[in-house]
Motif scaffolding. Sequence first.
Motif, PDB file in Angstrom:
ATOM      1  N   ASP A 189     -14.284  -5.441  -1.131  1.00  0.00           N
ATOM      2  CA  ASP A 189     -13.617  -6.729  -0.913  1.00  0.00           C
ATOM      3  C   ASP A 189     -12.569  -6.956  -2.000  1.00  0.00           C
ATOM      4  OD1 ASP A 189     -15.204  -7.221   1.263  1.00  0.00           O
ATOM      5  OD2 ASP A 189     -16.695  -8.382   0.143  1.00  0.00           O
ATOM      6  N   ASN A 190     -12.924  -6.594  -3.230  1.00  0.00           N
ATOM      7  CA  ASN A 190     -11.975  -6.723  -4.340  1.00  0.00           C
ATOM      8  C   ASN A 190     -10.804  -5.762  -4.181  1.00  0.00           C
ATOM      9  OD1 ASN A 190     -13.927  -8.436  -5.274  1.00  0.00           O
ATOM     10  ND2 ASN A 190     -14.585  -7.160  -6.986  1.00  0.00           N
ATOM     11  N   VAL A 191     -11.087  -4.591  -3.593  1.00  0.00           N
ATOM     12  CA  VAL A 191     -10.021  -3.608  -3.349  1.00  0.00           C
ATOM     13  C   VAL A 191      -8.956  -4.206  -2.441  1.00  0.00           C
ATOM     14  CG1 VAL A 191      -9.465  -1.429  -2.176  1.00  0.00           C
ATOM     15  CG2 VAL A 191     -11.406  -1.530  -3.736  1.00  0.00           C
ATOM     16  N   ARG A 192      -9.421  -4.893  -1.385  1.00  0.00           N
ATOM     17  CA  ARG A 192      -8.457  -5.474  -0.443  1.00  0.00           C
ATOM     18  C   ARG A 192      -7.589  -6.541  -1.122  1.00  0.00           C
ATOM     19  NH1 ARG A 192     -11.095  -5.311   3.747  1.00  0.00           N
ATOM     20  NH2 ARG A 192      -9.832  -4.112   5.175  1.00  0.00           N
ATOM     21  N   GLU A 193      -8.204  -7.359  -1.957  1.00  0.00           N
ATOM     22  CA  GLU A 193      -7.443  -8.387  -2.692  1.00  0.00           C
ATOM     23  C   GLU A 193      -6.422  -7.745  -3.622  1.00  0.00           C
ATOM     24  OE1 GLU A 193      -9.844 -11.332  -4.756  1.00  0.00           O
ATOM     25  OE2 GLU A 193     -11.339 -11.229  -3.166  1.00  0.00           O
ATOM     26  N   LEU A 194      -6.870  -6.755  -4.397  1.00  0.00           N
ATOM     27  CA  LEU A 194      -5.984  -6.078  -5.342  1.00  0.00           C
ATOM     28  C   LEU A 194      -4.864  -5.338  -4.611  1.00  0.00           C
ATOM     29  CD1 LEU A 194      -5.267  -5.265  -8.218  1.00  0.00           C
ATOM     30  CD2 LEU A 194      -7.041  -3.502  -8.123  1.00  0.00           C
ATOM     31  N   ALA A 195      -5.214  -4.720  -3.483  1.00  0.00           N
ATOM     32  CA  ALA A 195      -4.208  -3.991  -2.694  1.00  0.00           C
ATOM     33  C   ALA A 195      -3.127  -4.929  -2.176  1.00  0.00           C
ATOM     34  CB  ALA A 195      -4.887  -3.268  -1.532  1.00  0.00           C
ATOM     35  N   ALA A 196      -3.534  -6.140  -1.779  1.00  0.00           N
ATOM     36  CA  ALA A 196      -2.559  -7.140  -1.301  1.00  0.00           C
ATOM     37  C   ALA A 196      -1.607  -7.541  -2.431  1.00  0.00           C
ATOM     38  CB  ALA A 196      -3.287  -8.354  -0.761  1.00  0.00           C
ATOM     39  N   GLU A 197      -2.142  -7.657  -3.648  1.00  0.00           N
ATOM     40  CA  GLU A 197      -1.286  -7.972  -4.805  1.00  0.00           C
ATOM     41  C   GLU A 197      -0.348  -6.809  -5.119  1.00  0.00           C
ATOM     42  OE1 GLU A 197      -3.693  -9.032  -8.194  1.00  0.00           O
ATOM     43  OE2 GLU A 197      -4.930 -10.392  -6.997  1.00  0.00           O
ATOM     44  N   LEU A 198      -0.877  -5.599  -5.093  1.00  0.00           N
ATOM     45  CA  LEU A 198      -0.070  -4.412  -5.429  1.00  0.00           C
ATOM     46  C   LEU A 198       1.024  -4.149  -4.400  1.00  0.00           C
ATOM     47  CD1 LEU A 198      -2.949  -2.022  -6.587  1.00  0.00           C
ATOM     48  CD2 LEU A 198      -1.208  -3.069  -8.050  1.00  0.00           C
ATOM     49  N   LYS A 199       0.805  -4.633  -3.179  1.00  0.00           N
ATOM     50  CA  LYS A 199       1.781  -4.439  -2.102  1.00  0.00           C
ATOM     51  C   LYS A 199       3.136  -5.059  -2.464  1.00  0.00           C
ATOM     52  CE  LYS A 199       1.679  -4.549   2.954  1.00  0.00           C
ATOM     53  NZ  LYS A 199       1.008  -5.111   4.148  1.00  0.00           N
ATOM     54  N   GLU A 200       3.091  -6.091  -3.312  1.00  0.00           N
ATOM     55  CA  GLU A 200       4.318  -6.794  -3.709  1.00  0.00           C
ATOM     56  C   GLU A 200       4.997  -6.136  -4.913  1.00  0.00           C
ATOM     57  OE1 GLU A 200       5.120  -9.193  -1.613  1.00  0.00           O
ATOM     58  OE2 GLU A 200       3.202  -8.797  -0.623  1.00  0.00           O
ATOM     59  N   THR A 201       4.415  -5.071  -5.453  1.00  0.00           N
ATOM     60  CA  THR A 201       4.987  -4.406  -6.633  1.00  0.00           C
ATOM     61  C   THR A 201       5.675  -3.106  -6.219  1.00  0.00           C
ATOM     62  OG1 THR A 201       3.059  -3.031  -7.148  1.00  0.00           O
ATOM     63  CG2 THR A 201       3.013  -5.305  -7.942  1.00  0.00           C
ATOM     64  N   ASP A 202       6.260  -2.416  -7.214  1.00  0.00           N
ATOM     65  CA  ASP A 202       6.895  -1.127  -6.919  1.00  0.00           C
ATOM     66  C   ASP A 202       5.872   0.014  -6.926  1.00  0.00           C
ATOM     67  OD1 ASP A 202       6.390  -1.168  -9.602  1.00  0.00           O
ATOM     68  OD2 ASP A 202       8.362  -0.446 -10.232  1.00  0.00           O
ATOM     69  N   LYS A 203       4.582  -0.322  -7.147  1.00  0.00           N
ATOM     70  CA  LYS A 203       3.510   0.688  -7.103  1.00  0.00           C
ATOM     71  C   LYS A 203       2.391   0.195  -6.188  1.00  0.00           C
ATOM     72  CE  LYS A 203       4.451   3.981 -10.311  1.00  0.00           C
ATOM     73  NZ  LYS A 203       4.452   5.430 -10.008  1.00  0.00           N
ATOM     74  N   PRO A 204       2.611   0.207  -4.860  1.00  0.00           N
ATOM     75  CA  PRO A 204       1.555  -0.251  -3.940  1.00  0.00           C
ATOM     76  C   PRO A 204       0.367   0.704  -3.966  1.00  0.00           C
ATOM     77  CG  PRO A 204       3.338   0.787  -2.727  1.00  0.00           C
ATOM     78  CD  PRO A 204       3.805   0.697  -4.146  1.00  0.00           C
ATOM     79  N   LEU A 205      -0.770   0.238  -3.488  1.00  0.00           N
ATOM     80  CA  LEU A 205      -1.970   1.068  -3.475  1.00  0.00           C
ATOM     81  C   LEU A 205      -1.758   2.283  -2.567  1.00  0.00           C
ATOM     82  CD1 LEU A 205      -4.996   1.567  -4.107  1.00  0.00           C
ATOM     83  CD2 LEU A 205      -5.512   0.222  -2.068  1.00  0.00           C
ATOM     84  N   LYS A 206      -2.008   3.484  -3.115  1.00  0.00           N
ATOM     85  CA  LYS A 206      -1.841   4.704  -2.329  1.00  0.00           C
ATOM     86  C   LYS A 206      -3.031   5.651  -2.424  1.00  0.00           C
ATOM     87  CE  LYS A 206       1.812   3.806  -0.206  1.00  0.00           C
ATOM     88  NZ  LYS A 206       1.694   3.625   1.241  1.00  0.00           N
ATOM     89  N   LEU A 207      -3.981   5.374  -3.320  1.00  0.00           N
ATOM     90  CA  LEU A 207      -5.152   6.230  -3.432  1.00  0.00           C
ATOM     91  C   LEU A 207      -6.375   5.410  -3.817  1.00  0.00           C
ATOM     92  CD1 LEU A 207      -6.556   9.057  -3.626  1.00  0.00           C
ATOM     93  CD2 LEU A 207      -5.832   9.118  -6.019  1.00  0.00           C
ATOM     94  N   ILE A 208      -7.462   5.601  -3.063  1.00  0.00           N
ATOM     95  CA  ILE A 208      -8.766   5.016  -3.405  1.00  0.00           C
ATOM     96  C   ILE A 208      -9.729   6.179  -3.622  1.00  0.00           C
ATOM     97  CG2 ILE A 208     -10.681   3.571  -2.624  1.00  0.00           C
ATOM     98  CD1 ILE A 208      -8.618   2.202  -0.706  1.00  0.00           C
ATOM     99  N   VAL A 209     -10.403   6.174  -4.764  1.00  0.00           N
ATOM    100  CA  VAL A 209     -11.390   7.212  -5.077  1.00  0.00           C
ATOM    101  C   VAL A 209     -12.766   6.561  -5.192  1.00  0.00           C
ATOM    102  CG1 VAL A 209     -12.153   8.904  -6.800  1.00  0.00           C
ATOM    103  CG2 VAL A 209      -9.695   8.638  -6.328  1.00  0.00           C
ATOM    104  N   VAL A 210     -13.761   7.149  -4.538  1.00  0.00           N
ATOM    105  CA  VAL A 210     -15.156   6.746  -4.756  1.00  0.00           C
ATOM    106  C   VAL A 210     -15.888   7.980  -5.285  1.00  0.00           C
ATOM    107  CG1 VAL A 210     -17.265   5.783  -3.762  1.00  0.00           C
ATOM    108  CG2 VAL A 210     -15.044   5.105  -2.835  1.00  0.00           C
ATOM    109  N   ASP A 211     -16.240   7.949  -6.561  1.00  0.00           N
ATOM    110  CA  ASP A 211     -16.836   9.108  -7.228  1.00  0.00           C
ATOM    111  C   ASP A 211     -18.132   8.664  -7.930  1.00  0.00           C
ATOM    112  OD1 ASP A 211     -17.180  11.624  -8.351  1.00  0.00           O
ATOM    113  OD2 ASP A 211     -15.817  11.246 -10.025  1.00  0.00           O
ATOM    114  N   SER A 212     -19.301   8.936  -7.350  1.00  0.00           N
ATOM    115  CA  SER A 212     -19.494   9.612  -6.089  1.00  0.00           C
ATOM    116  C   SER A 212     -20.030   8.628  -5.053  1.00  0.00           C
ATOM    117  CB  SER A 212     -20.470  10.776  -6.263  1.00  0.00           C
ATOM    118  OG  SER A 212     -21.787  10.287  -6.439  1.00  0.00           O
ATOM    119  N   LEU A 213     -19.888   9.022  -3.806  1.00  0.00           N
ATOM    120  CA  LEU A 213     -20.228   8.137  -2.690  1.00  0.00           C
ATOM    121  C   LEU A 213     -21.724   7.822  -2.602  1.00  0.00           C
ATOM    122  CD1 LEU A 213     -19.320   6.791   0.054  1.00  0.00           C
ATOM    123  CD2 LEU A 213     -19.912   8.983   1.119  1.00  0.00           C
ATOM    124  N   MET A 214     -22.562   8.843  -2.733  1.00  0.00           N
ATOM    125  CA  MET A 214     -23.972   8.713  -2.351  1.00  0.00           C
ATOM    126  C   MET A 214     -24.946   8.473  -3.507  1.00  0.00           C
ATOM    127  SD  MET A 214     -24.329   8.814   0.917  1.00  0.00           S
ATOM    128  CE  MET A 214     -26.104   9.014   0.913  1.00  0.00           C
TER     129      MET A 214
END
Length: 323
Positions: A189-214
């Motif tokens: 949920d926080n990722v979506r909020e942060l991504a919306a903020e980054l969308k307005e910058t010159d460095k929008p969100l382009k990579l999400i890493v989950v290390d490790s998933l399980m």
Amino acid sequence: MTELEIEDLPGVGPTTADKLREAGYSTIEGIATASFADLAEAAEIGESTAKKMIREARKMADIGGFRKGTDVLEERKKVRKLTTFVPEFDALMGGGLETMSIIEFYGEFGSGKSQIAHQMAVNAQLPEDVGGLNGSVIYIDTENTFRPERIRQMVEGLDLEDVPSPEEFLEHIHVAEAFTSDHQMLLLDNVRELAAELKETDKPLKLIVVDSLMAHFRAEYAGRGTLSLRQQKLNKHMYDLAKLAKEFNAVVIVTNQVQSNPAVFFGDPTKPTGGNIVGHASKFRVYLRKSKGGKRVAKLVDSPDQPEGEAAFSVEMAGLKPV
């Protein structure tokens, strides 16, 4: 063309819009792909109102109906490829790691999963003309594996001109440590909020890493009695990651652990954890293993459009390098 805001949806006033944004629903596409139960709870509205809102969002975002193959082809033109800087590895993946996709890397301890995650966190920030995505990175760390020192080494190991300082790269990597599986899911949920903020910058969100998933799911849901609940939660988690990948045209990398399959008498008995849920949700599955002389081998196990194959690479102080 003017970009639509969530206030453009019928019946969404400033108060409802604020509640939706606080819950992470900041785009028409995000609402269009939400479940009505989640949306109703987030916006504090009735389920029938939520259903109507989702229907309208789908019309406005042109989501949910049948499309011609030519339209899908047009959408595929938005897909970008992220380089690994190992030509054989890029070729194996069809030109690099694909945006709008979940890519799973699984293997034993020391096979290079976190090394790839760190390298991609560097490469994703590079300009598109050298194989990067010119974007920001979100790194969800579940096993305390993120190391800023490793980012520094990899930046200093880039064989490119005019590379920014390691500190500048670290500035665009947003790290969150997940302490439980629920916390891990909540962070999206926080990722979506942060991504919306980054969308307005010159460095929008382009990579999400989950290390490790399980890691947390395995620890918290031990035994067959809890398997059904674990898989339900895991399914939602993968679904949310897939939505983020598509909504923000980003690469999603998940690393995964392995377990031994006692039914296998010949060949490699290791298999990724998470079962079919993870397997079906990941568009690309890559098995990593150690090889002779400190090399690593990446085997493409599953892909929608690439044949199975292998590529060797080495992990050096300066990062991922060709063999």
